[in-house]
Design a protein around this motif. Structure first.
Motif, PDB file in Angstrom:
ATOM      1  N   TRP A 128       0.725  -1.224  -0.004  1.00 23.84           N
ATOM      2  CA  TRP A 128      -0.017   0.027   0.087  1.00 23.84           C
ATOM      3  C   TRP A 128       0.788   1.387   0.048  1.00 23.84           C
ATOM      4  O   TRP A 128       0.128   2.371  -0.536  1.00 23.84           O
ATOM      5  CB  TRP A 128      -0.903  -0.057   1.354  1.00 23.84           C
ATOM      6  CG  TRP A 128      -1.793  -1.275   1.237  1.00 23.84           C
ATOM      7  CD1 TRP A 128      -1.679  -2.438   2.028  1.00 23.84           C
ATOM      8  CD2 TRP A 128      -2.951  -1.551   0.258  1.00 23.84           C
ATOM      9  NE1 TRP A 128      -2.624  -3.462   1.723  1.00 23.84           N
ATOM     10  CE2 TRP A 128      -3.390  -2.723   0.705  1.00 23.84           C
ATOM     11  CE3 TRP A 128      -3.582  -0.925  -0.874  1.00 23.84           C
ATOM     12  CZ2 TRP A 128      -4.273  -3.503   0.166  1.00 23.84           C
ATOM     13  CZ3 TRP A 128      -4.276  -1.453  -1.375  1.00 23.84           C
ATOM     14  CH2 TRP A 128      -4.814  -2.653  -1.229  1.00 23.84           C
ATOM     15  N   ILE A 129       2.224   1.135   0.472  1.00 24.02           N
ATOM     16  CA  ILE A 129       2.984   2.340   0.490  1.00 24.02           C
ATOM     17  C   ILE A 129       3.252   2.807  -0.978  1.00 24.02           C
ATOM     18  O   ILE A 129       2.907   3.988  -1.383  1.00 24.02           O
ATOM     19  CB  ILE A 129       4.382   2.170   1.218  1.00 24.02           C
ATOM     20  CG1 ILE A 129       3.879   2.074   2.614  1.00 24.02           C
ATOM     21  CG2 ILE A 129       5.286   3.155   1.004  1.00 24.02           C
ATOM     22  CD1 ILE A 129       5.277   1.942   3.629  1.00 24.02           C
ATOM     23  N   PRO A 130       3.364   1.988  -1.972  1.00 27.06           N
ATOM     24  CA  PRO A 130       3.798   2.573  -3.338  1.00 27.06           C
ATOM     25  C   PRO A 130       2.420   3.142  -3.849  1.00 27.06           C
ATOM     26  O   PRO A 130       2.361   4.140  -4.566  1.00 27.06           O
ATOM     27  CB  PRO A 130       4.091   1.401  -4.105  1.00 27.06           C
ATOM     28  CG  PRO A 130       4.893   0.455  -3.003  1.00 27.06           C
ATOM     29  CD  PRO A 130       3.998   0.547  -1.991  1.00 27.06           C
ATOM     30  N   ILE A 131       1.102   2.533  -3.670  1.00 24.33           N
ATOM     31  CA  ILE A 131      -0.001   2.974  -4.068  1.00 24.33           C
ATOM     32  C   ILE A 131      -0.146   4.286  -3.480  1.00 24.33           C
ATOM     33  O   ILE A 131      -0.890   5.386  -4.186  1.00 24.33           O
ATOM     34  CB  ILE A 131      -1.187   2.229  -3.663  1.00 24.33           C
ATOM     35  CG1 ILE A 131      -0.947   0.669  -4.377  1.00 24.33           C
ATOM     36  CG2 ILE A 131      -2.500   2.675  -4.215  1.00 24.33           C
ATOM     37  CD1 ILE A 131      -0.852   0.725  -5.738  1.00 24.33           C
ATOM     38  N   ASP A 341       8.121   7.773 -10.428  1.00 18.12           N
ATOM     39  CA  ASP A 341       8.301   7.543 -11.789  1.00 18.12           C
ATOM     40  C   ASP A 341       7.193   7.432 -12.562  1.00 18.12           C
ATOM     41  O   ASP A 341       6.895   8.159 -13.679  1.00 18.12           O
ATOM     42  CB  ASP A 341       9.582   6.497 -11.943  1.00 18.12           C
ATOM     43  CG  ASP A 341       9.963   6.353 -13.290  1.00 18.12           C
ATOM     44  OD1 ASP A 341      10.549   7.642 -13.790  1.00 18.12           O
ATOM     45  OD2 ASP A 341       9.649   5.743 -14.048  1.00 18.12           O
ATOM     46  N   CYS A 342       6.457   6.601 -12.155  1.00 22.82           N
ATOM     47  CA  CYS A 342       5.017   6.299 -13.001  1.00 22.82           C
ATOM     48  C   CYS A 342       4.185   7.435 -12.827  1.00 22.82           C
ATOM     49  O   CYS A 342       3.427   7.622 -13.624  1.00 22.82           O
ATOM     50  CB  CYS A 342       4.389   4.964 -12.608  1.00 22.82           C
ATOM     51  SG  CYS A 342       5.118   3.375 -12.835  1.00 22.82           S
ATOM     52  N   LEU A 362      -2.287   1.102 -12.214  1.00 25.26           N
ATOM     53  CA  LEU A 362      -2.221  -0.329 -12.369  1.00 25.26           C
ATOM     54  C   LEU A 362      -0.848  -1.095 -12.374  1.00 25.26           C
ATOM     55  O   LEU A 362      -0.333  -2.130 -11.875  1.00 25.26           O
ATOM     56  CB  LEU A 362      -3.219  -0.798 -13.411  1.00 25.26           C
ATOM     57  CG  LEU A 362      -3.299  -2.556 -13.855  1.00 25.26           C
ATOM     58  CD1 LEU A 362      -4.019  -3.027 -12.475  1.00 25.26           C
ATOM     59  CD2 LEU A 362      -4.123  -2.461 -15.111  1.00 25.26           C
ATOM     60  N   ILE A 363      -0.032  -0.317 -13.273  1.00 21.98           N
ATOM     61  CA  ILE A 363       1.154  -0.939 -13.196  1.00 21.98           C
ATOM     62  C   ILE A 363       2.063  -0.974 -11.789  1.00 21.98           C
ATOM     63  O   ILE A 363       2.802  -1.590 -11.522  1.00 21.98           O
ATOM     64  CB  ILE A 363       1.996  -0.168 -14.212  1.00 21.98           C
ATOM     65  CG1 ILE A 363       1.537  -0.151 -15.832  1.00 21.98           C
ATOM     66  CG2 ILE A 363       3.654  -0.165 -14.274  1.00 21.98           C
ATOM     67  CD1 ILE A 363       2.443   0.639 -16.935  1.00 21.98           C
ATOM     68  N   VAL A 364       1.837   0.220 -11.211  1.00 18.53           N
ATOM     69  CA  VAL A 364       2.651   0.145  -9.777  1.00 18.53           C
ATOM     70  C   VAL A 364       1.824  -0.959  -9.002  1.00 18.53           C
ATOM     71  O   VAL A 364       2.629  -1.534  -8.329  1.00 18.53           O
ATOM     72  CB  VAL A 364       2.070   1.792  -9.085  1.00 18.53           C
ATOM     73  CG1 VAL A 364       2.450   1.718  -7.792  1.00 18.53           C
ATOM     74  CG2 VAL A 364       2.910   2.887  -9.983  1.00 18.53           C
ATOM     75  N   LEU A 365       0.616  -1.051  -9.145  1.00 18.01           N
ATOM     76  CA  LEU A 365       0.306  -2.065  -8.160  1.00 18.01           C
ATOM     77  C   LEU A 365       0.681  -3.503  -8.545  1.00 18.01           C
ATOM     78  O   LEU A 365       0.951  -4.320  -7.815  1.00 18.01           O
ATOM     79  CB  LEU A 365      -1.346  -2.154  -8.328  1.00 18.01           C
ATOM     80  CG  LEU A 365      -2.143  -3.152  -7.773  1.00 18.01           C
ATOM     81  CD1 LEU A 365      -2.016  -3.412  -6.207  1.00 18.01           C
ATOM     82  CD2 LEU A 365      -3.588  -3.265  -8.049  1.00 18.01           C
ATOM     83  N   LEU A 366       0.658  -3.822 -10.099  1.00 16.50           N
ATOM     84  CA  LEU A 366       1.382  -5.064 -10.551  1.00 16.50           C
ATOM     85  C   LEU A 366       2.916  -5.253 -10.074  1.00 16.50           C
ATOM     86  O   LEU A 366       3.119  -6.253  -9.602  1.00 16.50           O
ATOM     87  CB  LEU A 366       1.123  -5.246 -12.010  1.00 16.50           C
ATOM     88  CG  LEU A 366      -0.151  -5.443 -12.483  1.00 16.50           C
ATOM     89  CD1 LEU A 366      -0.278  -5.347 -14.007  1.00 16.50           C
ATOM     90  CD2 LEU A 366      -0.701  -6.615 -11.956  1.00 16.50           C
ATOM     91  N   VAL A 372       6.514  -7.776  -3.799  1.00 13.63           N
ATOM     92  CA  VAL A 372       6.276  -8.362  -2.175  1.00 13.63           C
ATOM     93  C   VAL A 372       5.880  -9.809  -2.414  1.00 13.63           C
ATOM     94  O   VAL A 372       6.223 -10.433  -1.496  1.00 13.63           O
ATOM     95  CB  VAL A 372       5.044  -7.440  -1.835  1.00 13.63           C
ATOM     96  CG1 VAL A 372       4.602  -7.911  -0.608  1.00 13.63           C
ATOM     97  CG2 VAL A 372       5.487  -5.968  -1.621  1.00 13.63           C
ATOM     98  N   GLY A 373       5.151 -10.119  -3.577  1.00 10.95           N
ATOM     99  CA  GLY A 373       4.596 -11.582  -3.773  1.00 10.95           C
ATOM    100  C   GLY A 373       5.911 -12.512  -3.691  1.00 10.95           C
ATOM    101  O   GLY A 373       5.929 -13.527  -3.058  1.00 10.95           O
ATOM    102  N   LEU A 374       6.979 -12.342  -4.469  1.00 14.80           N
ATOM    103  CA  LEU A 374       7.956 -13.159  -4.493  1.00 14.80           C
ATOM    104  C   LEU A 374       8.849 -13.205  -3.096  1.00 14.80           C
ATOM    105  O   LEU A 374       9.152 -14.364  -2.514  1.00 14.80           O
ATOM    106  CB  LEU A 374       9.018 -12.737  -5.514  1.00 14.80           C
ATOM    107  CG  LEU A 374       8.586 -12.935  -7.076  1.00 14.80           C
ATOM    108  CD1 LEU A 374       9.616 -12.454  -8.184  1.00 14.80           C
ATOM    109  CD2 LEU A 374       8.562 -14.102  -7.247  1.00 14.80           C
ATOM    110  N   ARG A 375       8.995 -12.118  -2.268  1.00 13.14           N
ATOM    111  CA  ARG A 375       9.558 -12.198  -1.272  1.00 13.14           C
ATOM    112  C   ARG A 375       8.660 -13.108  -0.119  1.00 13.14           C
ATOM    113  O   ARG A 375       9.245 -13.849   0.660  1.00 13.14           O
ATOM    114  CB  ARG A 375       9.635 -10.746  -0.556  1.00 13.14           C
ATOM    115  CG  ARG A 375      10.119 -10.732   0.648  1.00 13.14           C
ATOM    116  CD  ARG A 375      10.346  -9.317   1.353  1.00 13.14           C
ATOM    117  NE  ARG A 375       9.132  -8.365   1.430  1.00 13.14           N
ATOM    118  CZ  ARG A 375       8.124  -8.695   2.114  1.00 13.14           C
ATOM    119  NH1 ARG A 375       7.986  -9.466   3.142  1.00 13.14           N
ATOM    120  NH2 ARG A 375       7.264  -7.568   1.992  1.00 13.14           N
TER     121      ARG A 375
END
Length: 437
Positions: A128-131, A341-342, A362-366, A372-375
């Motif tokens: 949620w921080i980047p969003i 940047d986005c 949407l790009i930021v969310l993805l 986060v998902g890989l970590r």
């Protein structure tokens, strides 16, 4: 380590635990402490502790002392009380059901909730921080006119994708490492279960029924105690359930195991494995089996111990915390910069466009979901013996092994017992005398 791996030492467990041998090894350890690296000193000291413990606790039952043989603190310790058997069983049922979902159609997999990454992602604040950063920048872009802040414009001129590519490489490497660990620990669990069934099959064809039942009981008890010693959710209620249902240990045997504090490391299960080795040794001396058959049984018993030891070794050394912290640090720095940047790329002032803003958001969310998902995926696979739905099905492994060994040891004759009857008749003195008369 060499002493514990020596075949002669394992076949005669008390040989290397004589006071004179231990005294000599202690002297060697003292000299090594002055010249060896710290990690080697810890390894030598741990080996000496196990040897002294095995010697002390191989004395008569009246001399047993309660000692904690755990070489270190439990890795995946939780402060709350261990889960009850009912809670473990509920998790196991859900876990086995989730394993079958991989063959479901695409849409059913996509709209699943239990056992997916969605819950973990929603609860992770790094999503949620980047969003939030992106939304703040877009509000600033629409309310600030055409004057672009200098720092935002400078960031837009940099190539943030280089950092993203570097972080992606490290994340994929992290997941690959934890995935390899996960399935190697799965292989060790299944190998341990298979070796118990091998011992049951060899014992039931070579030893008297009473000796066979005792060895199989001990092997299954060591299997359960081995998972209890990991210090995770499989604790005393886990052992008590299987011990009550299958009578793995009687009261005196249970008291002897309790002296090792079965929730504190591998000492308890190794003691029970030693009982099996001694029973095989007694059977060899009694003439029930020859040296080759004894070697076959001993090799499988020691193979089981080595498989469980392998699980303990993996749990003792997880992925380096330095690596995980490095990934978290890069993520918390990269994702907000990527969001800025986005946000700048979506236009500023009168150049702003709703459709472009939506696509950029949407790009930021993805990107946040990817990082986060890989970590999270890697972190979930570090400990396969926890209480997560993604962990290994320990209850299934243990219960199926006990049931299979019971089938192996209770079937005394083949379906076609013609050969058994002929063999018994040929070796029965009364039958031979009757035929000659």
């Amino acid at each position: 380590t060499s002493l514990s791996c020596c075949p002669s030492a394992n076949h005669c467990p008390t040989f290397f635990f004589r006071p004179s041998v231990i005294s000599n090894c202690t002297a060697i350890t003292t000299r090594a402490r002055a010249t060896s690296p710290s990690f080697l000193v810890r390894s030598i000291s741990s080996t000496m502790t196990n040897m002294n413990t095995a010697y002390k606790l191989s004395s008569p039952a009246g001399e047993i002392k309660s000692v904690d043989c755990s070489p270190n603190k439990k890795l995946f310790w939780k402060d709350e009380a261990p889960p009850s058997w009912e809670e473990l069983e509920e998790v196991e049922v859900n876990r086995r059901e989730i394993l079958k979902r991989v063959e479901l159609p695409f849409w059913r997999i996509l709209f699943s909730w239990t056992g997916t990454c969605l819950r973990a992602l929603v609860l992770d604040w790094m999503i949620w921080i980047p969003i939030a950063v992106y939304c703040i920048m877009r509000v600033r872009a629409r309310a600030g006119g055409d004057n672009v802040p200098q720092i935002v414009q400078a960031l837009g001129d940099t190539n943030i994708d280089i950092l993203g590519g570097f972080l992606s490489f490290l994340l994929v490497l992290f997941v690959n490492q934890t995935n390899t660990r996960f399935f190697e620990m799965y292989s060790l669990s299944k190998k341990a279960a298979g070796l118990i069934q091998d011992v049951a099959g060899l014992a039931t064809t070579q030893l008297p029924q009473q000796d066979t039942q005792r060895i199989v009981r001990y092997m299954n008890a060591a299997h359960v105690i081995g998972y209890v010693g990991l210090g995770g959710p499989y604790s005393t209620p886990f052992f008590d359930h299987f011990n009550l249902e299958y009578n793995l240990l009687n009261a005196s045997e249970k008291n002897r195991v309790d002296a090792f504090k079965m929730t504190s490391g591998s000492a308890a299960f190794k003691e029970v494995v030693t009982w099996c080795q001694r029973d095989v040794g007694r059977a060899r001396k009694a003439g029930y089996i020859d040296s080759i058959e004894a070697e076959e049984l001993q090799s499988r018993i020691l193979g089981f111990r080595a498989a469980m030891d392998g699980i303990y070794d993996y749990c003792d050394q997880p992925v380096h915390f330095f690596y995980v912290h490095f990934l978290c640090l890069l993520s918390v720095m990269y994702l907000p910069l990527f969001a800025v940047d986005c946000a700048f790329s979506a236009g500023w002032g009168e150049e702003s466009d709703w459709s472009l803003e939506l696509i950029s958001g949407l790009i930021v969310l993805l990107q946040s979901i990817f990082v986060v998902g890989l970590r999270l995926l890697g972190q979930f696979m570090i400990d396969p013996f926890g209480d997560d739905l993604e962990d290994l099905s320990v209850i299934t492994y243990v219960s199926s092994t006990i049931e299979n060994t019971r089938i192996i040891t209770t079937q005394q004759t083949n379906v076609d017992d013609t050969f058994d009857k002929q063999f018994t008749k040929q070796n029965d003195p009364n039958s031979l005398a009757a035929e000659m008369a």
